[in-house]
Every structure is written in C-alpha cells, then in structure tokens.
Write an enzyme that holds these catalytic residues in place. Structure first.
Site, short mmCIF file in Angstrom:
data_model
loop_
_atom_site.label_atom_id
_atom_site.label_comp_id
_atom_site.label_asym_id
_atom_site.label_seq_id
_atom_site.Cartn_x
_atom_site.Cartn_y
_atom_site.Cartn_z
N HIS A 87 0.86 -1.19 0.00
CA HIS A 87 0.00 0.00 0.00
C HIS A 87 0.89 1.23 0.00
O HIS A 87 1.87 1.30 0.75
CB HIS A 87 -0.86 -0.06 1.27
CG HIS A 87 -1.81 1.07 1.47
ND1 HIS A 87 -2.28 1.87 0.45
CD2 HIS A 87 -2.42 1.52 2.61
CE1 HIS A 87 -3.13 2.76 0.95
NE2 HIS A 87 -3.21 2.58 2.25
N ASP A 92 1.89 6.15 5.61
CA ASP A 92 2.16 5.45 6.87
C ASP A 92 2.81 4.08 6.64
O ASP A 92 3.31 3.47 7.57
CB ASP A 92 0.91 5.32 7.75
CG ASP A 92 -0.29 4.78 7.01
OD1 ASP A 92 -0.33 4.86 5.78
OD2 ASP A 92 -1.22 4.28 7.68
N HIS A 101 -7.13 -0.10 1.83
CA HIS A 101 -8.00 1.03 2.03
C HIS A 101 -7.92 2.07 0.93
O HIS A 101 -8.69 3.04 0.91
CB HIS A 101 -7.62 1.59 3.41
CG HIS A 101 -7.59 3.04 3.62
ND1 HIS A 101 -6.47 3.79 3.77
CD2 HIS A 101 -8.63 3.90 3.68
CE1 HIS A 101 -6.79 5.04 3.96
NE2 HIS A 101 -8.08 5.14 3.91
N ASP A 105 -3.69 -2.71 5.66
CA ASP A 105 -4.68 -2.02 6.50
C ASP A 105 -5.82 -2.95 6.95
O ASP A 105 -6.33 -2.83 8.07
CB ASP A 105 -5.31 -0.84 5.74
CG ASP A 105 -4.43 0.40 5.75
OD1 ASP A 105 -3.62 0.55 6.68
OD2 ASP A 105 -4.57 1.21 4.82
FE1 FEO Z 1 -4.27 3.35 4.21
FE2 FEO Z 1 -2.57 2.58 7.00
O1 FEO Z 1 -2.92 3.50 5.45
#
Ligand code: FEO
Length: 508
Positions: A79, A83, A147, A166
């Site tokens: 992803h 983060d 996500h 996520d």
């Molecule tokens: Fe969709 Fe933990 O970032």
C-alpha cells in the site's frame, strides 16, 4: 528491535505511542498505533512494507542492526499511503535499484509522493507469484479500496501468513505484538473504531474480497496486519467479524447526537432518551453532544445502532455547523438499513430540523417524524419529547417482547397506545431517497442507455438521476459531469468509469 513472528519472519516495524491524528485530524487515535514492517529471510530476503515517513531514520537504524541492507532482494509495497511507504525514500537511497513489487495503481501514488520514477518498479496482479526459495512463494492479491485503490495483500505459502496491510488492522499500540497477548476489550474496540470510521463505505468490497480470498482455500495460520497486532490465536476470528460488520451491521442500540445553543435542544435529547428507556429498557441508548464528544466515538456508535436521533438548534435558519459536519460524515460513510429522526428547539423558525430530516433521508436512512420545540421546553413540551421517544422506541423495537408499559411522569403506568403505523410517523410527502431513485432507474434500464459504470465497484451513473449529493443535476450527460466527481460507492474518480453497454457486452 525486532520481534520474531514465525520461522524466518521478523517484525521490523515502529511503534507510535504518541500519535493522535490520522488523515489530518479526521481520525483521532486514542491508543496510538504501529506501522508494521516484516522481514522474511528465506533463500531470498524480502521486506514487506516500511513505516511512516516520520520514522525513516529510526526504521533504517533498526533494520541495519538486523541485516546488511544490501542483502534485501526486493521490497513488497502492499500500500502506497505514507504510513506504510513513507520510509521508502530513505531506504532506496541506501539500496537503489532494488526491485519494488506493487500494484500498478501504487506506482502512480509512490512516484507522486517520492518523485522517483526511476525506481525499479515491478507490477503485480492478483494470483501473481514469486518464488523466494525453500519451497515457499509469495502470492499477491489486489485489494482495491481496502484502504486505497492501490492496496493489495501478500500471502506467504508454507508459513501460511497473510500480510493484509490495513485490512484487519487497528490503530492500537502495545508492547505485545500478538492478539492473544493484549487486552481483548481494547483490541476489539479499536478494530470496530477502525472499521466503522474508515471501511464502512467499502463494506460490499470487503465482503467480496474476503469471499475471494476464502475461495483460494489456503490455510491461514496468521494474519500480519500493518497496524496494531498480528492475529495468531484464531486468526480468522477477525475475518468473520469483518463479514458481520460488512453486512449492514447493527445492534439493539439507539444513538442520539445534537448540538445546542442554549441547552434547549439538549433538554429535548434527555427527554427523548428517557422516553426510549421507558418503553424499551433493553435497548442501549447513548447520547452525545457533537461539540464536546469524540467524533469517531459517535460515528462508531452510529455504526452499532439500529437508529439515530439527530438534533440541532436553529441558527440563521440552518442547523448548527458541527451537526452539519456530522451529517456530511454520515452521508460519506453510507450506512445502510438504519432508521433516523430529527429534532430541535427553535425561536423564530425551525429550519434546522427540516434540513436535518432531508439530509438524513438523502443519506439513505428510513426517517421517522421530526419533533420541534419552540424556545425552552416547558413541562408540557418535555412530556411531548418523552412521549416522542416512547413512540419511536416502539416503532424501532426489535420485537414487541420486553417492551414496557409506558410510565407517566408520576411514575404510574398507563396503557401502551397501539404502535402508530409507519405512515403516521413519516412526513406526509414521502421523500424518495437517492438509493431508491437509483434502484428505480436500474429497473427501467434501457438498452441504448448513456450510463457509465464504475469498473471498481460497479456503481452505475444514470444521467436521468445525476448525483445531486455532488451537485450533478438530473439530466446531466456524463461528458458534462465535473472532473471533481467521485464514485459514491468507492470514492474513485471519473477515469475508472466505462461505458455501461460496452462493459456489459465485454462481460458477456
Ligand atoms: Fe491506508 Fe494505513 O494506510
């Protein structure tokens, strides 16, 4: 510090005890979070995800104590959000040219964030595999909108570990890594908070993705998320929990939220709550002032509820801004199968209550009769509010069993009036919701339509209906739909839409 996960897999992530905000200030983290990165050392050495960019230095320092970075054969980016991929710039500076495996959509985002189109990107799709030696393979599974559009999961054969990113994670920080080691109430609270506030709009995609993964019929010994704990004890418990949450989840619970200029609407909220409890003592009733309570906690309660009351004083003939903000959030979260009612105190006119009612209806709630009180409620008005709570509680009761006889304010019981028909509690002019309009259009779908279909979630744009929630009036041709338009189901832009008829022919 590393933590042994299983066989040749180690956690090399970062804990973040002090973080409070995610997505700007939209999501309050009450228990910190972690950014989980994993190092797999078989014949090939693989790094799965990195950490938030604020911890790049610490991440590399930690990793270099564990391994010579040049031993890393490739990096998997499940992803692209910062983060998880935030430390890529610092990492790739040390090991330029190392292959990065990710989805095609992730490349756009990674380059957009890090500005290094020259990195050695390798695109993968669902079902693609990489042999990492010792009889083990990585299998990739695209998971768009869980996500972000670029998200994917990676499954490690042999060890039967699903690196889910996520999905199945939670913003939760603990020195323990595994689910069986932490406080179970805290853990499940944070799982629900995460799902309800972030994943609810994508529930139909959650269900479809889980069914797809289950259809592979592979064993799952652990689910290694990218936030919070690793599920090792009964790991599929969270999968079953997600299936339940994704299926129009609700409990026997009613949430009341409001904002109040002069305490009058608050008095109404209290009386309505008492009325609900009078007739249905088993239902959980939770009351929140939106200007004082944690917004994500309120939304988590709405997610758990079968119905909600939304109240506001009227200010400048509209609702108070924090209530408007909550309604906007609720509309975006696209709750399904829930009921709602508006209430509020007013002075010169009661525009707020009418606007709340209309917004709730448009957001897909089955709306009941609204209640307005002029100025500060007196004893008579308070009795009316309480009776209103009783009436709606009967209407929304899960069953007649256990409904108490209504109590009068003097404490004596009185006969319970017959439950009013739904039509009596609905406004005279029934408002057709956007969802209902959509359904009607689907039923009348012509062969020569000008409709456009979202290729990610199959939501269909009907020009006859438009998308009034985004200011697209009925009758707007697709070519005139503005570029800022987003699919109401999965939030993706116009470029993922295709001609509906062509798409149907191709599918046939
Ligand atoms: Fe969709 Fe933990 O970032």
């Amino acid at each position: 510090m590393t933590i042994h996960v299983k066989n040749n897999i180690h956690w090399v992530g970062q804990r973040d005890w002090e973080v409070q905000d995610f997505h700007g200030t939209e999501y309050k983290m009450t228990k910190g979070t972690s950014y989980n990165s994993y190092l797999i050392r078989e014949e090939k050495t693989v790094l799965i995800d990195t950490v938030d960019h604020r911890f790049s230095h610490q991440f590399l320092l930690n990793l270099e104590m564990e391994i010579d970075l040049n031993e890393i054969d490739f990096v998997v980016v499940n992803h692209a959000e910062e983060d998880h991929s935030g430390a890529l710039s610092a990492l790739m500076e040390k090991i330029p040219g190392t292959p990065i495996y990710c989805t095609e959509a992730a490349i756009d985002s990674i380059v957009g964030h890090h500005h290094h189109p020259e990195w050695n990107f390798n695109t993968v799709k669902t079902g693609d595999t990489i042999d990492i030696g010792n009889g083990k393979q990585l299998i990739f599974i695209e998971a768009p909108m869980l996500h972000w559009p670029d998200s994917m999961m990676t499954y490690l054969t042999g060890d039967a570990v699903l690196f889910s990113n996520d999905a199945f994670g939670q913003h939760y920080c603990d020195e323990h890594l595994f689910n069986d080691e932490v406080d179970q109430n805290e853990l499940m609270d944070q799982c629900l908070r995460y799902y309800s506030n972030i994943l609810t709009p994508f529930s139909h995609l959650v269900t479809a993705k889980i069914k797809e993964v289950l259809s592979f019929n592979v064993p799952v010994d652990m689910i290694a998320t990218s936030h919070g704990i690793v599920w090792r004890d009964n790991p599929t418990q969270i999968v079953h929990q997600y299936l339940e949450w994704a299926d129009n989840y609700q409990e026997d619970r009613i949430t009341i939220f409001y904002d109040s200029m002069s305490n009058n609407t608050r008095m109404m909220a209290d009386a309505i709550a008492q009325g609900i409890h009078d007739v249905d003592p088993k239902v959980a009733v939770k009351v929140f002032n939106v200007s004082k309570h944690d917004k994500n906690e309120i939304l988590a309660n709405v997610f758990r509820s079968k119905g909600l009351f939304v109240g506001s004083s009227t200010m400048n003939n509209v609702m108070m801004p924090k209530v408007a903000g909550m309604l906007e959030e609720i509309t975006g979260l696209r709750f399904k199968g829930k009921k709602a009612a508006a209430f509020g105190s007013y002075g010169w006119n009661g525009g707020a209550v009418d606007r709340i009612h209309a917004r709730l209806t448009d957001a897909g709630f089955e709306t009941a009769l609204s209640l307005k009180t002029k100025w500060r409620p007196d004893g008579k008005a308070m009795r009316e509010c309480r009776e209103h709570g009783r009436q709606i509680a009967r209407l929304w009761a899960v069953s007649d069993t256990g409904l108490a006889k209504a109590a009068t304010d003097s404490g004596q019981s009185e006969p319970v009036p017959a439950t009013p028909a739904v039509s009596e509690l609905l406004p005279q002019e029934k408002h057709q919701t956007a969802q209902e309009k959509h359904q009607t259009a689907q039923e009348k779908h012509p062969d020569d339509c000008q409709c456009m279909i979202c290729t990610v979630c199959n939501w269909v744009y009907y020009p006859d209906i438009g998308e009034p929630n985004q200011g697209v009036e009925p009758g707007t041709a697709w070519s005139d739909v503005p570029d800022y338009f987003l699919c109401p189901e999965c939030n993706l832009g116009k470029d993922v839409f295709a001609d509906h008829n062509k798409s149907s022919e191709e599918a046939a």
